[in-house]
Design an enzyme around this catalytic site. Structure first.
Site, PDB file in Angstrom:
ATOM      1  N   TYR A  53     -22.862 -19.807 -17.635  1.00 51.59           N
ATOM      2  CA  TYR A  53     -22.041 -18.581 -17.644  1.00 51.59           C
ATOM      3  C   TYR A  53     -20.684 -18.820 -18.308  1.00 51.59           C
ATOM      4  O   TYR A  53     -20.128 -17.895 -18.905  1.00 51.59           O
ATOM      5  CB  TYR A  53     -21.905 -18.013 -16.222  1.00 51.59           C
ATOM      6  CG  TYR A  53     -23.232 -17.469 -15.726  1.00 51.59           C
ATOM      7  CD1 TYR A  53     -23.669 -16.195 -16.108  1.00 51.59           C
ATOM      8  CD2 TYR A  53     -24.082 -18.243 -14.941  1.00 51.59           C
ATOM      9  CE1 TYR A  53     -24.902 -15.707 -15.700  1.00 51.59           C
ATOM     10  CE2 TYR A  53     -25.324 -17.761 -14.521  1.00 51.59           C
ATOM     11  CZ  TYR A  53     -25.727 -16.493 -14.906  1.00 51.59           C
ATOM     12  OH  TYR A  53     -26.956 -16.009 -14.511  1.00 51.59           O
ATOM     13  N   GLN A  86     -26.977  -2.514 -16.836  1.00 51.82           N
ATOM     14  CA  GLN A  86     -27.577  -3.763 -16.359  1.00 51.82           C
ATOM     15  C   GLN A  86     -26.829  -4.934 -16.981  1.00 51.82           C
ATOM     16  O   GLN A  86     -27.091  -6.081 -16.664  1.00 51.82           O
ATOM     17  CB  GLN A  86     -29.048  -3.833 -16.795  1.00 51.82           C
ATOM     18  CG  GLN A  86     -29.891  -2.731 -16.212  1.00 51.82           C
ATOM     19  CD  GLN A  86     -31.251  -2.670 -16.894  1.00 51.82           C
ATOM     20  OE1 GLN A  86     -32.173  -3.364 -16.518  1.00 51.82           O
ATOM     21  NE2 GLN A  86     -31.364  -1.843 -17.899  1.00 51.82           N
ATOM     22  N   ASN A  87     -25.952  -4.618 -17.910  1.00 45.69           N
ATOM     23  CA  ASN A  87     -25.218  -5.681 -18.595  1.00 45.69           C
ATOM     24  C   ASN A  87     -24.103  -6.214 -17.719  1.00 45.69           C
ATOM     25  O   ASN A  87     -23.539  -5.497 -16.905  1.00 45.69           O
ATOM     26  CB  ASN A  87     -24.621  -5.160 -19.905  1.00 45.69           C
ATOM     27  CG  ASN A  87     -25.699  -4.797 -20.889  1.00 45.69           C
ATOM     28  OD1 ASN A  87     -26.855  -5.148 -20.694  1.00 45.69           O
ATOM     29  ND2 ASN A  87     -25.331  -4.088 -21.932  1.00 45.69           N
ATOM     30  N   HIS A 104     -25.805  -5.447 -12.176  1.00 48.40           N
ATOM     31  CA  HIS A 104     -26.111  -6.874 -12.094  1.00 48.40           C
ATOM     32  C   HIS A 104     -24.873  -7.767 -12.092  1.00 48.40           C
ATOM     33  O   HIS A 104     -24.965  -8.941 -12.440  1.00 48.40           O
ATOM     34  CB  HIS A 104     -27.060  -7.258 -13.239  1.00 48.40           C
ATOM     35  CG  HIS A 104     -28.403  -6.584 -13.133  1.00 48.40           C
ATOM     36  ND1 HIS A 104     -29.256  -6.423 -14.185  1.00 48.40           N
ATOM     37  CD2 HIS A 104     -29.024  -6.021 -12.068  1.00 48.40           C
ATOM     38  CE1 HIS A 104     -30.352  -5.791 -13.780  1.00 48.40           C
ATOM     39  NE2 HIS A 104     -30.231  -5.529 -12.503  1.00 48.40           N
ATOM     40  N   GLY A 175     -31.323   0.624 -24.953  1.00 43.89           N
ATOM     41  CA  GLY A 175     -31.393  -0.826 -25.104  1.00 43.89           C
ATOM     42  C   GLY A 175     -31.840  -1.585 -23.886  1.00 43.89           C
ATOM     43  O   GLY A 175     -31.297  -2.642 -23.574  1.00 43.89           O
ATOM     44  N   SER A 177     -35.523  -2.945 -21.854  1.00 44.55           N
ATOM     45  CA  SER A 177     -36.990  -3.030 -21.888  1.00 44.55           C
ATOM     46  C   SER A 177     -37.601  -2.369 -20.658  1.00 44.55           C
ATOM     47  O   SER A 177     -38.815  -2.269 -20.552  1.00 44.55           O
ATOM     48  CB  SER A 177     -37.408  -4.498 -21.955  1.00 44.55           C
ATOM     49  OG  SER A 177     -36.892  -5.182 -20.825  1.00 44.55           O
TER      50      SER A 177
HETATM   51  P1  NAD Z   1     -34.036  -6.992 -22.232  1.00 46.45           P
HETATM   52  O1  NAD Z   1     -33.643  -8.173 -23.054  1.00 46.45           O
HETATM   53  O2  NAD Z   1     -35.181  -7.067 -21.324  1.00 46.45           O
HETATM   54  O3  NAD Z   1     -34.329  -5.784 -23.223  1.00 46.45           O
HETATM   55  C1  NAD Z   1     -33.466  -5.514 -24.297  1.00 46.45           C
HETATM   56  C2  NAD Z   1     -33.938  -4.250 -24.993  1.00 46.45           C
HETATM   57  O4  NAD Z   1     -32.998  -3.986 -26.008  1.00 46.45           O
HETATM   58  C3  NAD Z   1     -35.322  -4.395 -25.655  1.00 46.45           C
HETATM   59  O5  NAD Z   1     -36.118  -3.274 -25.334  1.00 46.45           O
HETATM   60  C4  NAD Z   1     -34.982  -4.444 -27.146  1.00 46.45           C
HETATM   61  O6  NAD Z   1     -35.960  -3.813 -27.950  1.00 46.45           O
HETATM   62  C5  NAD Z   1     -33.698  -3.624 -27.178  1.00 46.45           C
HETATM   63  N1  NAD Z   1     -32.824  -3.899 -28.314  1.00 46.45           N
HETATM   64  C6  NAD Z   1     -32.711  -5.019 -29.058  1.00 46.45           C
HETATM   65  N2  NAD Z   1     -31.776  -4.831 -30.019  1.00 46.45           N
HETATM   66  C7  NAD Z   1     -31.308  -3.572 -29.871  1.00 46.45           C
HETATM   67  C8  NAD Z   1     -30.319  -2.785 -30.545  1.00 46.45           C
HETATM   68  N3  NAD Z   1     -29.634  -3.261 -31.576  1.00 46.45           N
HETATM   69  N4  NAD Z   1     -30.093  -1.530 -30.101  1.00 46.45           N
HETATM   70  C9  NAD Z   1     -30.781  -1.013 -29.036  1.00 46.45           C
HETATM   71  N5  NAD Z   1     -31.712  -1.708 -28.366  1.00 46.45           N
HETATM   72  C10 NAD Z   1     -31.972  -2.973 -28.783  1.00 46.45           C
HETATM   73  O7  NAD Z   1     -32.696  -6.534 -21.496  1.00 46.45           O
HETATM   74  P2  NAD Z   1     -32.484  -5.650 -20.209  1.00 46.45           P
HETATM   75  O8  NAD Z   1     -33.537  -4.602 -20.116  1.00 46.45           O
HETATM   76  O9  NAD Z   1     -31.049  -5.262 -20.212  1.00 46.45           O
HETATM   77  O10 NAD Z   1     -32.725  -6.662 -18.983  1.00 46.45           O
HETATM   78  C11 NAD Z   1     -32.361  -8.013 -19.067  1.00 46.45           C
HETATM   79  C12 NAD Z   1     -31.417  -8.562 -18.010  1.00 46.45           C
HETATM   80  O11 NAD Z   1     -30.591  -9.578 -18.621  1.00 46.45           O
HETATM   81  C13 NAD Z   1     -30.465  -7.571 -17.454  1.00 46.45           C
HETATM   82  O12 NAD Z   1     -30.597  -7.660 -16.099  1.00 46.45           O
HETATM   83  C14 NAD Z   1     -29.067  -8.014 -17.850  1.00 46.45           C
HETATM   84  O13 NAD Z   1     -28.254  -8.117 -16.706  1.00 46.45           O
HETATM   85  C15 NAD Z   1     -29.212  -9.388 -18.430  1.00 46.45           C
HETATM   86  N6  NAD Z   1     -28.486  -9.565 -19.723  1.00 46.45           N
HETATM   87  C16 NAD Z   1     -27.266  -8.993 -19.923  1.00 46.45           C
HETATM   88  C17 NAD Z   1     -26.628  -9.105 -21.153  1.00 46.45           C
HETATM   89  C18 NAD Z   1     -25.270  -8.440 -21.337  1.00 46.45           C
HETATM   90  O14 NAD Z   1     -24.543  -8.312 -20.389  1.00 46.45           O
HETATM   91  N7  NAD Z   1     -24.924  -8.001 -22.548  1.00 46.45           N
HETATM   92  C19 NAD Z   1     -27.221  -9.832 -22.189  1.00 46.45           C
HETATM   93  C20 NAD Z   1     -28.464 -10.421 -21.943  1.00 46.45           C
HETATM   94  C21 NAD Z   1     -29.095 -10.271 -20.700  1.00 46.45           C
END
Ligand code: NAD
Length: 234
Positions: A53, A86-87, A104, A175, A177
């Site tokens: 992290y 969820q970010n 999250h 954005g 899944s």
């Molecule tokens: P995920 O990785 O499961 O899904 C990401 C989705 O984003 C996919 O469907 C993909 O097709 C789509 N995607 C990729 N590029 C894109 C773009 N340019 N524009 C729009 N969509 C795009 O992520 P999730 O569903 O958020 O779940 C994953 C878990 O991981 C979450 O719980 C989250 O807390 C964590 N996470 C957070 C971050 C962050 O805070 N930015 C980054 C990575 C993971």
């Protein structure tokens, strides 16, 4: 004002250079989820978890909100907007969104490992204090850990999030899944008659019985199209 509720996932931050979870690349490849995003992983090796992290935080301070985050903040001129994310990044807030519910946790915060939700022991990190060094203690004497909801832990903000979704006049999904529960189940709280927009470059499965319009595109372009579509609907 109509109430617009938006559920965002890692995809909205992808164009800010902040890697998504399931797409390849970045720290997730070298740091398996079981080791860095579960309580078991933490108990096995807290230093490894904090190091992961710490690395994400370093990436985050160099990342900037992209046009999709900005458009979402601008929609507050015409809508009562709630962002449910969820970010764990802070890009929505930095773009100017005023109501953000973090499902999250928050990367820029740290907490007690004994009692993660205890507000007295939640601290905010900043550019000058980005890392949690090995052995750092929280206010209650337990090890300081990232303020992140890991797999297997409860999601305290799911209830306020569901309340918002129930009251939505428009629901937007960007954005994600829709693979991680309980966040993925929030769509079930929508009134059946409201429009739902789903923005993602890939195909994402949604339950049947809802009025879903798919905008199959990246977040920046998809959000711009959403604004046009909302204007057309009036
Ligand atoms: P995920 O990785 O499961 O899904 C990401 C989705 O984003 C996919 O469907 C993909 O097709 C789509 N995607 C990729 N590029 C894109 C773009 N340019 N524009 C729009 N969509 C795009 O992520 P999730 O569903 O958020 O779940 C994953 C878990 O991981 C979450 O719980 C989250 O807390 C964590 N996470 C957070 C971050 C962050 O805070 N930015 C980054 C990575 C993971």
């Amino acid at each position: 004002m109509k109430k617009l509720v938006v559920l965002t996932g890692a995809g909205i931050s992808a164009e800010s250079g902040f890697a998504t979870f399931r797409d390849s690349g970045g720290l997730w490849e070298t740091h398996p989820v079981e080791r860095v995003a579960t309580p078991e992983g933490w108990y096995q090796d807290p230093d490894f978890v904090n190091e992961f992290y710490n690395g994400l935080r370093e990436q985050l301070v160099d990342a900037k909100p992209n046009r999709a985050h900005e458009i979402l903040a601008e929609l507050e001129k015409d809508y009562d907007v709630t962002v449910i994310t969820q970010n764990v990044d802070d890009l929505h807030e930095r773009a100017g969104s005023s109501k953000v519910i973090y499902l999250h946790g928050e990367l820029m915060k740290a907490c007690s490992s004994r009692d993660p939700q205890n507000p007295f022991h939640i601290v905010t990190l900043d550019r000058e204090h980005l890392t949690i060094e090995p052995g750092t203690k929280a206010g209650d004497g337990s090890l300081l850990r990232p303020y992140i909801v890991w797999f297997g832990e409860s999601v305290p903000n799911i209830e306020p999030a569901a309340e918002e979704v129930m009251q939505a006049d428009v629901f937007v999904i960007v954005g994600t899944s829709l693979a991680v529960y309980p966040a993925a189940g929030l769509i079930h709280y929508c009134r059946r008659d409201i429009p739902i927009y789903l923005i993602d470059p890939k195909e994402v499965a949604t339950p049947s019985g809802f009025n879903v319009t798919v905008i199959q595109d990246v977040a920046t372009k998809g959000m711009a199209r959403l604004v046009e579509m909302l204007k057309a609907e009036g």
